[in-house]
Design a protein around this motif. Structure first.
Motif, PDB file in Angstrom:
ATOM      1  N   SER A  24       0.828  -1.215   0.000  1.00 59.88           N
ATOM      2  CA  SER A  24       0.000   0.000   0.000  1.00 59.88           C
ATOM      3  C   SER A  24       0.856   1.256   0.000  1.00 59.88           C
ATOM      4  O   SER A  24       0.538   2.242  -0.665  1.00 59.88           O
ATOM      5  CB  SER A  24      -0.923  -0.005   1.215  1.00 59.88           C
ATOM      6  OG  SER A  24      -1.686   1.177   1.264  1.00 59.88           O
ATOM      7  N   THR A  25       1.973   1.210   0.728  1.00 59.23           N
ATOM      8  CA  THR A  25       2.876   2.363   0.800  1.00 59.23           C
ATOM      9  C   THR A  25       3.666   2.538  -0.488  1.00 59.23           C
ATOM     10  O   THR A  25       3.915   3.667  -0.939  1.00 59.23           O
ATOM     11  CB  THR A  25       3.849   2.207   1.982  1.00 59.23           C
ATOM     12  OG1 THR A  25       3.099   2.077   3.191  1.00 59.23           O
ATOM     13  CG2 THR A  25       4.785   3.405   2.097  1.00 59.23           C
ATOM     14  N   ASP A  26       4.049   1.420  -1.110  1.00 62.06           N
ATOM     15  CA  ASP A  26       4.906   1.479  -2.303  1.00 62.06           C
ATOM     16  C   ASP A  26       4.139   1.784  -3.591  1.00 62.06           C
ATOM     17  O   ASP A  26       4.691   2.365  -4.529  1.00 62.06           O
ATOM     18  CB  ASP A  26       5.629   0.138  -2.483  1.00 62.06           C
ATOM     19  CG  ASP A  26       6.714  -0.093  -1.444  1.00 62.06           C
ATOM     20  OD1 ASP A  26       7.239   0.901  -0.904  1.00 62.06           O
ATOM     21  OD2 ASP A  26       7.025  -1.271  -1.172  1.00 62.06           O
ATOM     22  N   LEU A  27       2.874   1.385  -3.666  1.00 64.30           N
ATOM     23  CA  LEU A  27       2.127   1.476  -4.928  1.00 64.30           C
ATOM     24  C   LEU A  27       1.822   2.915  -5.334  1.00 64.30           C
ATOM     25  O   LEU A  27       1.328   3.716  -4.536  1.00 64.30           O
ATOM     26  CB  LEU A  27       0.800   0.713  -4.813  1.00 64.30           C
ATOM     27  CG  LEU A  27      -0.134   0.806  -6.027  1.00 64.30           C
ATOM     28  CD1 LEU A  27       0.481   0.116  -7.245  1.00 64.30           C
ATOM     29  CD2 LEU A  27      -1.506   0.225  -5.699  1.00 64.30           C
ATOM     30  N   VAL A  28       2.107   3.221  -6.595  1.00 59.55           N
ATOM     31  CA  VAL A  28       1.679   4.483  -7.216  1.00 59.55           C
ATOM     32  C   VAL A  28       0.999   4.137  -8.538  1.00 59.55           C
ATOM     33  O   VAL A  28       1.599   3.493  -9.407  1.00 59.55           O
ATOM     34  CB  VAL A  28       2.857   5.438  -7.469  1.00 59.55           C
ATOM     35  CG1 VAL A  28       2.392   6.649  -8.295  1.00 59.55           C
ATOM     36  CG2 VAL A  28       3.463   5.911  -6.164  1.00 59.55           C
ATOM     37  N   LEU A  29      -0.246   4.540  -8.680  1.00 60.64           N
ATOM     38  CA  LEU A  29      -0.994   4.358  -9.924  1.00 60.64           C
ATOM     39  C   LEU A  29      -0.930   5.685 -10.684  1.00 60.64           C
ATOM     40  O   LEU A  29      -1.619   6.646 -10.345  1.00 60.64           O
ATOM     41  CB  LEU A  29      -2.442   3.978  -9.601  1.00 60.64           C
ATOM     42  CG  LEU A  29      -3.350   3.554 -10.760  1.00 60.64           C
ATOM     43  CD1 LEU A  29      -2.764   2.353 -11.498  1.00 60.64           C
ATOM     44  CD2 LEU A  29      -4.750   3.242 -10.246  1.00 60.64           C
ATOM     45  N   ASN A  30      -0.059   5.737 -11.695  1.00 59.35           N
ATOM     46  CA  ASN A  30       0.244   6.983 -12.403  1.00 59.35           C
ATOM     47  C   ASN A  30      -0.464   6.990 -13.757  1.00 59.35           C
ATOM     48  O   ASN A  30      -0.046   6.288 -14.688  1.00 59.35           O
ATOM     49  CB  ASN A  30       1.758   7.097 -12.588  1.00 59.35           C
ATOM     50  CG  ASN A  30       2.172   8.437 -13.159  1.00 59.35           C
ATOM     51  OD1 ASN A  30       1.479   9.436 -12.999  1.00 59.35           O
ATOM     52  ND2 ASN A  30       3.316   8.463 -13.821  1.00 59.35           N
ATOM     53  N   LEU A  31      -1.542   7.756 -13.872  1.00 53.18           N
ATOM     54  CA  LEU A  31      -2.344   7.801 -15.099  1.00 53.18           C
ATOM     55  C   LEU A  31      -2.073   9.117 -15.818  1.00 53.18           C
ATOM     56  O   LEU A  31      -2.563  10.169 -15.423  1.00 53.18           O
ATOM     57  CB  LEU A  31      -3.830   7.639 -14.773  1.00 53.18           C
ATOM     58  CG  LEU A  31      -4.197   6.414 -13.924  1.00 53.18           C
ATOM     59  CD1 LEU A  31      -5.705   6.335 -13.722  1.00 53.18           C
ATOM     60  CD2 LEU A  31      -3.662   5.127 -14.554  1.00 53.18           C
TER      61      LEU A  31
END
Length: 426
Positions: free
Chosen positions: A277-284
């Motif tokens: 949860s801390t590491d995830l980045v959803l970059n759109l």
């Protein structure tokens, strides 16, 4: 040197994928003893602008311009937002459309056939008939959408002894949004008639996918070649990857491009693993529809979401090269199985793992397998998708996340231009 006239609506400073195909062909055609001339509108209404692409125009290229009447200019007096949205290809599902959106779609589908650039056909045919005759040009290329440009080619073919190649970056009547245009029976019949006339009158058809080639082979006996989009070998690669576990998507995420299975899997993973949860980045990166944003937030991913908006092509390349994983998403329908997004090939050139979600029998699936550049999942796969993302994440944590792609050279813009040059010289 052989002269070829290319008739295109999208040209720098237009942004987005539609402009890059023929900009890159023009960039390399001289290496194959072909001199390209380009015909474009003088006053186009581009939904996206990227001035950085101006640097890719070769020096000394002849660029012809003629004014175009754009009905989108008039429509903006009523609603600039709705007009820009529809002209960009973002069409909401019928149940979520308001009255103004429904009206705009009905007018667009039934009064502007094949599209809103129809008013450029007659003046272009008149102007180019004279220019082609005087300048000894024996070959023309039209590229669509907008498919009105193919009707310019049709008009010139009827007037002149000339070789005509019709390039379809997307299908015509089988493209996903066609059914959303609220077409009357007579309007649909006219679209089909015009499509058939173009396909049977052009000397050579070019498509960007094998599914579109098969579709057109049912409608014409003219030769049809597949020349996909590609990547520019001059791209510079960055060696520094993002510190976060970035899943990046470059380009528009339309309402139909809404992979609920992906959002659901990511929601499960962030709830099960605090570190994930801390590491995830959803970059759109680019335009994202309200429907997609709503789905993402409903799956508690709002805190992991980044929305840079539209960026230049140069910046997009940089994001692709530094992201941990690249997302490729297509609408889940029969009509879209032949859509091969241009960004697939630039993704491949970035040498980052590709995670693709799309329709059954998607042409992209075969290219990913052929090049070993990523993995495909359908819209209803969850367990295997989850396992794959967990595997990618474990590699990321060990700083071992990479991809060993193969056989990608055939998709370089220079090699693809060589394929085009062979057709032009036949």
């Amino acid at each position: 040197m052989k002269k070829v006239l290319i008739i295109t609506y999208y040209w720098p400073p237009a942004g987005g994928p539609g402009v890059q195909r023929w900009l890159k062909f023009v960039k390399y055609l001289r290496e194959f003893d072909i001199e390209p001339l380009v015909y474009i509108p003088e006053n186009p209404d581009y939904p996206i602008v990227d001035k950085s692409l101006l640097d890719d125009i070769p020096k000394g290229i002849t660029i012809l311009k003629k004014r175009i009447f754009e009905p989108y200019f008039l429509a903006k007096f009523f609603s600039k937002k709705e007009t820009s949205t529809i002209s960009s290809g973002i069409i909401k599902e019928a149940k979520t459309q308001n009255l103004l959106q429904k009206l705009f779609l009905y007018i667009r589908g039934n009064f502007f056939i094949p599209d809103a650039r129809k008013f450029w056909i007659k003046p272009s045919v008149k102007f180019l008939t004279g220019y082609i005759s005087v300048n000894n040009i024996d070959t023309i290329i039209t590229t669509g959408p907008p498919h009105s440009l193919h009707l310019i080619g049709l008009g010139l073919k009827k007037k002149l002894e000339i070789k005509w190649l019709a390039d379809f970056r997307d299908p015509w009547t089988e493209i996903g949004y066609h059914k959303k245009l609220k077409l009357s029976t007579s309007a649909e019949a006219k679209h089909l008639f015009l499509e058939k006339e173009v396909l049977t009158s052009a000397d050579q058809i070019i498509t960007t996918s094998f599914s579109t080639q098969k579709e057109f082979q049912q409608k014409t006996e003219k030769p049809i070649s597949v020349i996909t989009n590609g990547y520019d070998p001059s791209l510079e690669f960055s060696s520094e990857l993002d510190q976060k576990f970035t899943l990046s998507h470059i380009g528009s995420l339309l309402s139909g491009r809404n992979p609920i299975n992906l959002w659901k899997v990511l929601q499960e993973l962030i709830s099960e693993d605090k570190e994930f949860s801390t590491d995830l980045v959803l970059n759109l990166v680019g335009t994202v529809s309200d429907d997609v944003l709503k789905s993402i937030k409903e799956h508690n991913l709002g805190g992991n979401l980044e929305l840079p908006g539209y960026v230049s092509h140069y910046k997009a390349n940089n994001i692709q090269q530094t992201s941990q994983v690249l997302l490729l998403v297509e609408i889940n329908s029969f009509e879209t199985k032949g859509i091969i997004p241009g960004k697939l090939f630039e993704y491949m050139a970035s040498k980052r793992p590709i995670l693709a979600l799309g329709p059954k029998d998607w042409d992209v699936k075969n290219i990913l397998a052929e090049t070993n550049s990523g993995t495909y999942f359908g819209y209803h796969e969850e367990a295997s998708l989850k396992q794959h993302i967990q595997s990618l994440y474990k590699q990321y944590k060990k700083q071992e996340l990479s991809v060993n792609s193969l056989n990608t050279e055939k998709y370089s813009r220079r090699n693809l231009t060589g394929d085009l040059a062979k057709l032009l010289k036949e």
